[in-house]
Design a protein around this motif. Structure first.
Motif, short mmCIF file in Angstrom:
data_model
loop_
_atom_site.label_atom_id
_atom_site.label_comp_id
_atom_site.label_asym_id
_atom_site.label_seq_id
_atom_site.Cartn_x
_atom_site.Cartn_y
_atom_site.Cartn_z
N ALA B 292 -20.30 7.44 -40.25
CA ALA B 292 -18.90 7.81 -39.96
C ALA B 292 -18.80 8.42 -38.56
N LEU B 293 -19.73 9.33 -38.25
CA LEU B 293 -19.68 10.01 -36.96
C LEU B 293 -19.97 9.03 -35.82
N THR B 294 -20.83 8.06 -36.09
CA THR B 294 -21.17 7.07 -35.06
C THR B 294 -19.96 6.19 -34.74
N VAL B 295 -19.30 5.71 -35.78
CA VAL B 295 -18.17 4.80 -35.51
C VAL B 295 -17.03 5.57 -34.85
N LEU B 296 -16.94 6.86 -35.15
CA LEU B 296 -15.90 7.69 -34.56
C LEU B 296 -16.06 7.75 -33.03
N GLU B 297 -17.33 7.67 -32.57
CA GLU B 297 -17.58 7.74 -31.13
C GLU B 297 -16.90 6.62 -30.37
N LYS B 305 -9.35 12.96 -32.94
CA LYS B 305 -10.74 12.54 -33.11
C LYS B 305 -11.65 13.74 -33.40
N ARG B 306 -11.42 14.83 -32.67
CA ARG B 306 -12.24 16.02 -32.92
C ARG B 306 -12.00 16.55 -34.34
N THR B 307 -10.76 16.46 -34.77
CA THR B 307 -10.45 16.94 -36.13
C THR B 307 -11.08 16.04 -37.19
N LEU B 308 -11.01 14.73 -36.96
CA LEU B 308 -11.66 13.81 -37.90
C LEU B 308 -13.15 14.12 -38.01
N ARG B 309 -13.75 14.44 -36.87
CA ARG B 309 -15.18 14.75 -36.85
C ARG B 309 -15.45 16.02 -37.68
N ASP B 310 -14.62 17.04 -37.45
CA ASP B 310 -14.79 18.30 -38.20
C ASP B 310 -14.63 18.06 -39.71
N ILE B 311 -13.61 17.30 -40.06
CA ILE B 311 -13.35 17.06 -41.49
C ILE B 311 -14.51 16.28 -42.11
N ALA B 312 -14.97 15.27 -41.40
CA ALA B 312 -16.08 14.46 -41.92
C ALA B 312 -17.29 15.34 -42.20
N LYS B 313 -17.60 16.20 -41.23
CA LYS B 313 -18.77 17.07 -41.40
C LYS B 313 -18.56 18.03 -42.57
N TYR B 314 -17.35 18.56 -42.65
CA TYR B 314 -17.04 19.48 -43.75
C TYR B 314 -17.23 18.79 -45.09
N ILE B 315 -16.63 17.62 -45.20
CA ILE B 315 -16.66 16.86 -46.45
C ILE B 315 -18.09 16.48 -46.83
#
Lengths: 320, 320
Positions: B292-297, B305-315
């Motif tokens: 998920a984090l890779t494709v986000l890049e 985008k930064r928020t999506l990254r934070d949420i992904a990590k949280y989840i």
């Protein structure tokens, strides 16, 4: 004349629809396929697809556009039957075991969900946003009607208006929308959309009232399920409501409950049949049939219109 | 940091969505309203609406367009939970009695149908045909997944691929589509649609794997339902599958059936926890989180985008 003969000029297109119905229901899950095919093959009159096509004849008739609407509406109808059988604890429909009796309530729930989802998928081939609005609003109404039907079970203090509103949502709306969406998808002149909707609505009301009469007057063999099932399941329909005008019959009907014995229910059904309620129910159905035929007159004269008239009369006067 | 803090800049729009959710569920039937509100108020993380909005930030963000998609997807999620609780015979969800336990299976079935119909009604406000195709296809997949889940219950001869396919359909697809439809509705550049879909898909997989781990490792109080519910209900999830690599544990897990006692199931859960299966499951979740984090890049840099990254990590790393 048999129903199918009335629209024999549509035969090749009806065959396309039957084929499309079968092909649509080809999921990878064997269980789901069996459960859906089972519902499909239990048959039915395919009234909704026929109305879609006939309404389309008032515009630019293209079977490859209309088939999406026709198949979608038949699938939605099927899905609602599958869920309906869960509510009614019905074991038989059209002489065949229901999905919920052959499998169980859970499988029935998801078979309904799946068949409904297939219908939505087909509808996405229709590019007119109006069509989607109409369909979505209808489905909201239909689900509200289904909840109402549960709430109204064994509720003897209800009147004809409650009943009419219930059958509107349960049956008439989807038939009305079959006509309307056939018109929308075929680009029929807009002034005719509402008339076709109303025609379908009135026919649907007449149809359901007759259905509810037959539940009292037909034999188990004719119905494909035990006679008097509606009342036994607590569904209060037109004949019971008319019969309840008489205080003695009302008192007897109020004795109906889930675990009533066959003799007792047989006696109450006889009372209802002797009360004149069946005749009053036929008159109510005729009232809607007349309205259907009247609104039909406002449409341009053509073969489709003549066929709609024949079908309406057949439906409104059928004795089995 | 708490999840809600991560997207606090969306607060006013999230409030619009909460209000819209409440207003949408205002049917004339009190029973239906109670049943639906009950589901609504049971809460949940509103992950799908948040993803819709964040994906929309990559295009022409208009809350009054996006809210339709956001609310529709949350309603579809709710509807699927209501039907899911029927399948699972679940009495509690998020510490609240389920619709099926507070009322019954039939009410739950039609509450689900009704909430789903409302979602469709909202979606008709989206004028892009592509959105409807995507959603309809997804719903077909989701219902297929639900049927598969029933079939796979207590079926111990299954592998990780079966499980992954199941959670894809059960969870990941709808989260993926939340991202994708947010992008479609906001007219995001087409090259980003698939990337947002994949991001949501990978996050959804990670999310569900964690959820399935927590069912083993959390307390009843944390879960809002008894621990080990999944296994008890015959749902074979990642921890059980990894634990089954060991022949002795496999043999013990195969003893699970519907009427197993609490002591026996407690013993089997302990075995699974001691087997290293929890760690393997976390690693599996991490694998998806990394993807998920890779494709986000590949998406343009911005606050969303930064928020999506934070949420992904949280989840992907949450412990409750």
């Amino acid at each position: 004349m048999k129903l199918k003969m009335m629209y024999s000029f549509l035969n090749s297109d009806i065959n396309i629809i039957e084929k499309e119905l079968e092909e649509t229901i080809q999921p990878e899950s064997l269980l789901l396929k069996q459960a859906s095919m089972h519902t499909l093959q239990a048959g039915g009159k395919r009234i909704r697809p026929v109305f879609v096509l006939l309404a389309g004849k008032f515009g630019d008739y293209d079977i490859h556009v209309l088939k999406n609407v026709a198949v979608a509406l038949e699938l939605i109808h099927m899905a609602s039957l599958v869920h309906d059988d869960v509510i009614d604890d019905a074991d038989l429909r059209r002489g065949q075991p229901t999905v919920k009796s052959k499998w169980d309530n859970k499988i029935a729930m998801y078979t309904g969900d799946f068949v409904f989802a297939l219908a939505l998928e087909l509808m996405t081939n229709i590019k007119r946003p109006e069509a989607h609005k109409i369909l979505a609003n209808t489905i909201v109404e239909v689900t509200l009607g289904e909840i109402q039907q549960i709430k109204d079970k064994y509720r003897f203090k209800q009147n004809l208006r409650d009943y009419l509103r219930r059958i509107k949502r349960k049956t008439a709306l989807l038939i009305a929308v079959s006509c309307q969406l056939g018109a929308v998808a075929a680009g029929v002149e807009e002034k005719y959309h509402k008339k076709l909707f109303r025609f379908g609505y009135y026919v649907g009301m007449s149809y359901q009232i007759i259905d509810d009469i037959l539940d009292f007057t037909s034999t188990e063999k004719e119905l494909g399920k035990p006679a008097g099932s509606d009342l036994l399941q607590g569904n209060i329909t037109a004949p019971a409501l008319f019969a309840m005008d008489d205080p003695h019959t009302l008192c007897e009907i109020e004795k109906v409950h889930e675990n009533i014995g066959p003799e007792e229910i047989g006696r109450i059904i006889s009372l209802i049949k002797q009360s004149g309620a069946i005749e009053k129910s036929f008159a109510l159905s005729d009232h809607y049939l007349d309205k259907a035929l009247t609104v039909l007159e406002e449409l341009p004269e053509n073969k489709a219109k003549r066929t709609l008239r024949d079908i309406a009369k057949y439906i409104g006067r059928r004795k089995f």
